[in-house]
Structures are given as structure tokens and as C-alpha cells.
Write an enzyme that holds these catalytic residues in place. Structure first.
Site, PDB file in Angstrom:
ATOM      1  CE  LYS A  53      93.099  21.153  25.184  1.00  0.00           C
ATOM      2  NZ  LYS A  53      93.700  20.513  26.339  1.00  0.00           N
ATOM      3  CD  GLU A 100      94.785  37.337  26.862  1.00  0.00           C
ATOM      4  OE1 GLU A 100      93.904  36.337  26.670  1.00  0.00           O
ATOM      5  OE2 GLU A 100      95.336  37.335  28.232  1.00  0.00           O
ATOM      6  N   GLY A 102      97.898  22.621  27.684  1.00  0.00           N
ATOM      7  CA  GLY A 102      98.678  23.763  26.744  1.00  0.00           C
ATOM      8  C   GLY A 102     100.330  23.727  26.880  1.00  0.00           C
ATOM      9  NE  ARG A 103     100.676  23.389  33.395  1.00  0.00           N
ATOM     10  CZ  ARG A 103      99.609  23.509  33.444  1.00  0.00           C
ATOM     11  NH1 ARG A 103      99.154  24.281  32.792  1.00  0.00           N
ATOM     12  NH2 ARG A 103      99.110  22.582  34.731  1.00  0.00           N
ATOM     13  CD  GLU A 159      99.308  27.762  33.454  1.00  0.00           C
ATOM     14  OE1 GLU A 159      98.532  28.839  33.262  1.00  0.00           O
ATOM     15  OE2 GLU A 159      99.795  27.059  32.358  1.00  0.00           O
ATOM     16  CG  HIS A 163     128.493  40.516  33.786  1.00  0.00           C
ATOM     17  ND1 HIS A 163     129.883  41.140  34.169  1.00  0.00           N
ATOM     18  CD2 HIS A 163     128.576  39.380  33.189  1.00  0.00           C
ATOM     19  CE1 HIS A 163     130.745  40.445  33.433  1.00  0.00           C
ATOM     20  NE2 HIS A 163     130.029  39.295  33.167  1.00  0.00           N
ATOM     21  CE  LYS A 166      92.503  32.463  31.105  1.00  0.00           C
ATOM     22  NZ  LYS A 166      92.084  31.169  30.264  1.00  0.00           N
TER      23      LYS A 166
HETATM   24  C1  G6Q Z   1      98.713  25.705  29.806  1.00  0.00           C
HETATM   25  C2  G6Q Z   1      97.510  26.722  30.104  1.00  0.00           C
HETATM   26  C3  G6Q Z   1      97.473  28.091  29.274  1.00  0.00           C
HETATM   27  C4  G6Q Z   1      97.017  27.955  27.717  1.00  0.00           C
HETATM   28  C5  G6Q Z   1      96.647  29.520  27.292  1.00  0.00           C
HETATM   29  C6  G6Q Z   1      96.189  29.429  26.001  1.00  0.00           C
HETATM   30  O1  G6Q Z   1      98.844  24.831  30.281  1.00  0.00           O
HETATM   31  O2  G6Q Z   1      96.468  26.089  29.919  1.00  0.00           O
HETATM   32  O3  G6Q Z   1      98.775  28.513  29.206  1.00  0.00           O
HETATM   33  O4  G6Q Z   1      97.818  27.464  27.141  1.00  0.00           O
HETATM   34  O5  G6Q Z   1      95.795  29.909  28.215  1.00  0.00           O
HETATM   35  O6  G6Q Z   1      94.950  28.591  25.720  1.00  0.00           O
HETATM   36  P1  G6Q Z   1      94.558  28.507  24.188  1.00  0.00           P
HETATM   37  O7  G6Q Z   1      95.488  27.506  23.672  1.00  0.00           O
HETATM   38  O8  G6Q Z   1      93.326  27.472  24.500  1.00  0.00           O
HETATM   39  O9  G6Q Z   1      94.199  29.844  23.583  1.00  0.00           O
END
Ligand code: G6Q
Length: 593
Positions: free
Chosen positions: A260, A266, A321-322, A407, A438, A558
Site C-alpha cells: 500500500k 522488506e 492492510g489487514r 493487530e 495430536h 521498524k
Molecule cells: C495491516 C498493517 C500491515 C501492513 C504491512 C504492509 O493492517 O498495516 O500488516 O499491511 O505492514 O504494508 P504495505 O502494504 O504498506 O507494504
């Protein structure tokens, strides 16, 4: 079987075996405070959130206090007795929506408990909060954003206005753009740089830009196009990329860079590695155009990276994001299952959205599940909750729900920035049945911790091999019954050690669970299932009066990692920056790397 101890500091009533630890762990004053030099200049929530001097009111609400009293007189409810007293309990404590049957009869509740929880929902203004979300109000107050993942599944005629603009036409335009690419790749019309058709799709992203796509691909693998394989690279550990692409032909590979912000370290490291890997094989930077697409809100950065602007799929700021699986972040899912199946998935989401928005709370699945979660978390002091899907296709669902819940609701201050004096989200974990039986189920049955469980099962298998499905489902039903009712008879063991063995073998039961039963795993039922959890988590956040839609807690680490990188590059530790533990660890790493 669970004794209780009253901690007397407003955290509800805790489980006896752990009450010392619980009582000390959850004092807000004990929360770690970041040293000043670790504060985030632009992201200091204290600077943004108006601090209200009023104490949080949840524990002072009449319904909360009634629940507290009710708990004191009912904490030793016995499921065996509740079922014996009400032969129809299994039918009475159930509800149905969007193809999902919820049996919540095996919970430590009476009809009065449910009434009180429903009153709590009313007192906390849940209905108003739901409407605020669906109407596009900026309920993510710390980021001043609307929260409109629900708009991603709205029908074309719906109107959802953000900042004076109806956003629904944009949602449908994006779906069209995604469909065009998905169908081009699936049909072989989209060719790689050397003219070969695409056989491998690699999604690069992390967190919300990975967990949803990876889970959905696995969940809907049965509906996936033959001849295309999918990989998900998230970890900056080079192993992830290397193993995902081992032996692959770049000429047949399409990378989807999902970010996003397009600033996530990463993802950018992996994306650059992917570009190098691709160009090492194809030897022409023009190849990027045919092998890279991106999903991002940051178009300028994507273009700077070298991805063709036509290959960029936008993301609005009102999708977190989530919660982004229905947005263009779901591009890999759409390529995998096709546009029609993706739209069926959206219909499933929408059916649950409509149910959440319109059904009376006493028959509202997400509301009931959210309130039950509050009951165990805040009154029984449960610290974790287990997700137990009896379907191999859902093996990644617990990890997905873990992020969604932890989160969203792992917060310690109310919407007004005031420290809470009650628990918020439990840790969420789990794994597919029957495998878990198990390994970790032992603790579920005989451990000293109360862990509410969600069982998820399907009446029809997508792979109906003889004997398998009945056996799988028998295990699901047997586990929820064993947890609830324990040993029906004490095992007879003869000999001098018999008495002790009896004690070891005895299963007391009275452990709560929900069972979600669905006819068949389809794109639509998957959508409904995910929306059910989204809204249950929303319900919990509304009761706790927290912001379920920000995630400031992940920022500090971070920033610290970014600060350390120059030390690694210069092969030397900056003096007097770190605590002695971190300094010693970095020193050792630099010496031995
Ligand atoms: C989710 C968080 C987080 C995010 C990641 C990736 O709700 O905001 O998990 O999705 O840090 O972020 P980007 O999509 O900006 O790379």
C-alpha cells in the site's frame, strides 16, 4: 473446574491458577514506555490524539456491572448441567447467516448472560458504531481515515460517500481492471517478454499485503486454474525469495508487488531482488514491463521503481492492510480462481456485511461471537483463543485471523487516548484439525488455562475420498463434545497405581467452544466466513472502545532496525546508542557474520 480469584483492581475476575501473573501483567502503569530517543517524530500518537481527562467508562457501565455480578454468581456454570436442564439448548443457542450455522450452545452462558451481553452492546453504542463504519465516517481517528473495506464488496448501485465523493464506481472500475489482467494471464493472452505464457505468479508483500492473498490462495486452491502456480514471498530472509523462485524460468514468471505504501522495507528489498533475478535471466530492462505489476496507493514510487503505470492497481487510503483482501491486494486470488469466483467471494462477504448491519443483535453472528469473546476475555480472564478449522484448505486461516484480531484489538488506550483498565484482545492462534489433536489439544483438554475455541467444519468435502470426510467431521464433533463434557465415565484402572492413573486420565470438560458449520467451502462461504471474523473483531473493539484500525505498535521496531543498518554497513557500533544487551548482540553478530 476453574476456580476464581478477585483481583480487586478493575480487571474483571481472573482464573485462579494464573491470577498472580494476570494481576501484575495488566496494570496499565506497567506498560513499557519507549525512551525519548525512540519516539517517532511524525508518528507520536500522543501528539495527535486529544487526551481526554475522563476515565474510561466501560467498567462503570450498568451492563458491565451487572455482568460482573452475574459472573460472580455464575462462574461455575457446568455445561453438563446446562444441557441436562435444557434438552433443546443445542438448537436454542444457535444462529444462521450467509450459509454459516453458528452453534454457540457449548459456551459457559445462560440466556441471562446473553441478554446482559446484548445490553452491554447497546450501552456501548455498537449499532451507532456499525452505522458509522458503513456510512464512511472517519472512525480510524488516529489516522483520520474512513474504514470502508465493506465498500469493496458493495453492489454497483450503492452510494458510499467519502470526502464528498461516491467511491463505489472506483471500486467497480478497479474490479474491471483486475478482471482484465486476470483473464489475460489465465487465458495466455498476457505473454512474457520472450513470448512465453505465464506459468508462475509470485506475490511479494508482507503483513496485510501477504497474509490475505496467501490464505485465500490456499483456501480456494480447489478452484484454482491448472497450469499456473502461485508463490508468496514476504520474509526479508533471503531464503523466502530463493526457495520460492528456485528453478523457475523468469520468462514465465509474473511478480505482483503488493505494498500500500510502497515504502515497506522488506517488500522493497524482495522486489529489488526479484527485478535483479528477472533481469539476470532476461538481460533487458524492458522485460520489467511484462513481468512486474504492482498494487499500491503510492503510484509515484511504483513508477520510480520501474513498473509501467498501466500495470499499477491503486489502493484507496480507506482500506487497511489487514482488511484489504477484497481490494486489488486480492489480484493473485483473482488470477488463481478467475474473476467470476472472485466476485462470488465478494458476494459472500456482502451477505455477511448485510447481516451484520441489519440483523437483530440476538441473531447476529458477528455480534454474538464478539460478545462471547468479551465474556471470556474480560470476565473469565482468558488470555488466548484458538481457531481450529477442520479443513486442510484453511490451514492458513489461523495466521490470517491472528493478524486480523491482534493487530486490530491489541491496544491499551481508548479512542480518546486514555489507558484502559480492562483487558483488550486475547492472543489468537490455532491450526487445522485433526492435526492439532495430536499436538496442542492436550492443553486445551487438561491444561490449567481456559482457551475458548472456534471449530470450523464443512458438511461436504471438496475431495471426497472414501472414509475421509466422515472421519474428519467425527473428530471435530468429538473434540467439541470432549471439551464441553469431559470424560463421561472415570476410566477403570486396576492395580496399586490405579487411583493416580485415574486422576491423570480424567478429563473434567467444561471448556467452551463455538462451532461454525458450513455446507461446502466455496468462494462465497469463504468470503462470509472472513467477514464474520472481521465484524466479530469490530464488535469487540467497539465494546472496548478502542481504535481497531490503526497499528502504531509496529512502528518502533521498524525505526530501530533502520537505525541499526548503517552500523552493519560500517561494521561498527555507534557508541552509547544501545542498551548493553543490544550492543553485545550486535557486536557478536558483526564479529561472526
Ligand atoms: C495491516 C498493517 C500491515 C501492513 C504491512 C504492509 O493492517 O498495516 O500488516 O499491511 O505492514 O504494508 P504495505 O502494504 O504498506 O507494504
Amino acid at each position: 473446574m476453574f476456580g476464581v480469584a478477585h483481583t480487586g483492581h478493575g480487571y474483571g475476575t481472573m482464573l485462579c491458577p494464573l491470577h498472580h501473573c494476570l494481576a501484575t501483567q495488566h496494570q496499565p502503569k506497567d506498560l513499557p514506555v519507549a525512551p525519548d530517543d525512540h519516539r517517532l517524530p511524525e508518528q507520536d500518537t500522543a501528539a495527535r490524539v486529544p487526551v481526554n481527562a475522563q476515565p474510561p467508562s466501560l467498567t462503570e457501565r450498568p451492563a458491565w456491572q451487572s455482568l460482573q455480578q452475574h459472573f460472580e454468581t455464575h462462574h461455575d456454570l457446568q455445561l453438563q448441567r446446562l444441557f441436562a436442564d435444557d434438552p433443546l439448548r443445542g438448537h436454542r443457542f444457535s444462529a444462521e447467516a450467509a450459509g454459516i450455522h453458528l452453534d454457540y450452545s457449548k459456551n459457559l452462558v445462560t440466556a441471562e448472560t446473553i441478554d446482559l451481553l446484548l445490553k452491554l452492546a447497546e450501552e456501548c453504542g455498537l449499532r451507532k458504531r456499525i452505522n458509522a463504519m458503513f456510512n464512511g465516517e472517519k472512525i480510524n481517528v488516529t489516522e483520520n481515515r474512513a474504514v470502508l473495506h465493506v465498500a469493496l464488496r458493495s453492489t454497483a448501485g450503492t452510494r458510499v460517500v467519502v470526502d464528498g465523493r461516491n467511491i463505489v464506481p472506483d471500486v467497480h472500475a478497479m474490479l474491471e481492471k483486475m478482471s482484465a489482467l486476470a483473464e489475460d494471464v489465465r487465458s495466455g493472452r498476457w505473454l512474457g517478454y520472450t513470448g512465453k505464457r505465464i506459468r508462475h505468479v509470485v506475490n511479494i508483500g508482507i503483513g496485510g499485503s501477504d497474509l490475505g492473498p496467501a490464505m485465500a490462495h490456499e483456501a480456494l486452491r480447489h478452484y484454482s486454474q491448472a497450469g499456473l502456480d502461485f508463490h508468496f514471498v514476504s520474509n526479508v530472509d533471503g531464503t523466502d525469495f530463493s526457495e520460492a523462485t528456485r528453478g523457475m524460468d523468469a520468462a514465465e514468471t509474473l511478480f505482483i508487488i503488493c505494498s500500500k505504501t510502497f515504502t515497506t522495507a522488506e517488500t522493497l528489498v524482495n522486489a529489488r531482488t526479484a527485478r535483479r533475478w528477472c533481469l539476470d535471466q532476461l538481460s533487458d530492462s524492458d522485460a520489467v514491463r511484462r513481468h512486474f505489476v504492482a498494487v499500491s496507493a503510492n503510484v509515484a514510487e511504483v513508477v520510480r521503481f520501474g513498473i509501467d503505470i498501466d500495470n499499477v492497481f491503486g489502493l484507496p487510503d480507506w482500506v487497511g492492510g489487514r482488511y484489504s483482501i477484497c481490494s486489488a491486494i486480492g489480484l493473485s486470488t483473482m488470477i488463481s480462481v478467475g474473476a467470476d469466483n472472485f466476485r462470488s467471494m465478494l458476494e459472500g462477504f456482502r451477505a455477511m456485511d448485510e447481516h451484520f448491519q441489519t440483523a437483530p443483535f440476538d441473531r447476529n453472528l458477528p455480534v454474538l461471537m464478539g460478545l462471547l469473546a468479551v465474556w471470556y476475555n474480560n470476565f473469565f480472564g482468558s488470555q488466548t483463543t484458538a481457531m481450529l478449522p477442520y479443513d486442510q484448505y484453511l490451514k492458513r486461516l489461523p495466521a490470517y485471523l491472528q493478524q486480523l484480531s491482534m493487530e486490530s484489538n491489541g491496544k491499551s488506550v481508548t479512542m480518546d487516548g486514555v489507558p484502559v483498565n480492562y483487558r483488550t484482545a486475547p492472543a489468537c492462534w490455532g491450526g487445522p484439525g485433526s492435526n492439532g489433536q495430536h499436538s496442542f489439544y492436550q492443553l486445551l483438554h487438561q491444561g490449567t488455562t481456559l482457551i475458548p475455541c472456534d471449530f470450523i467444519g464443512f458438511c461436504r468435502s471438496l475431495n471426497p475420498l472414501p472414509h475421509h470426510h466422515d472421519f474428519l467431521m467425527a473428530n471435530l464433533f468429538a473434540q467439541s463434545a470432549a471439551l464441553a463434557f469431559g470424560s463421561t465415565e472415570r476410566p477403570a484402572v486396576s492395580g496399586s497405581t490405579g487411583h493416580q492413573l485415574n486422576a491423570h486420565r480424567y478429563i473434567a470438560g467444561n471448556r467452551p467452544s463455538n462451532t461454525l458449520l458450513v455446507e461446502k467451502l466455496t468462494p462465497a462461504t469463504l468470503g462470509a466466513l472472513i467477514a464474520l471474523y472481521e465484524h466479530s473483531i469490530f464488535t469487540q473493539g467497539a465494546i472496548w472502545n478502542i481504535n481497531s484500525f490503526d497499528q502504531w505498535g509496529v512502528e518502533l521496531g521498524k525505526v530501530l532496525a533502520q537505525r541499526m543498518l548503517p552500523e552493519f554497513e560500517n561494521n561498527g557500533i555507534s557508541p552509547a546508542v544501545h542498551d548493553s544487551s543490544t550492543e553485545a548482540l550486535i557486536g557478536r553478530y558483526l564479529r561472526d557474520r
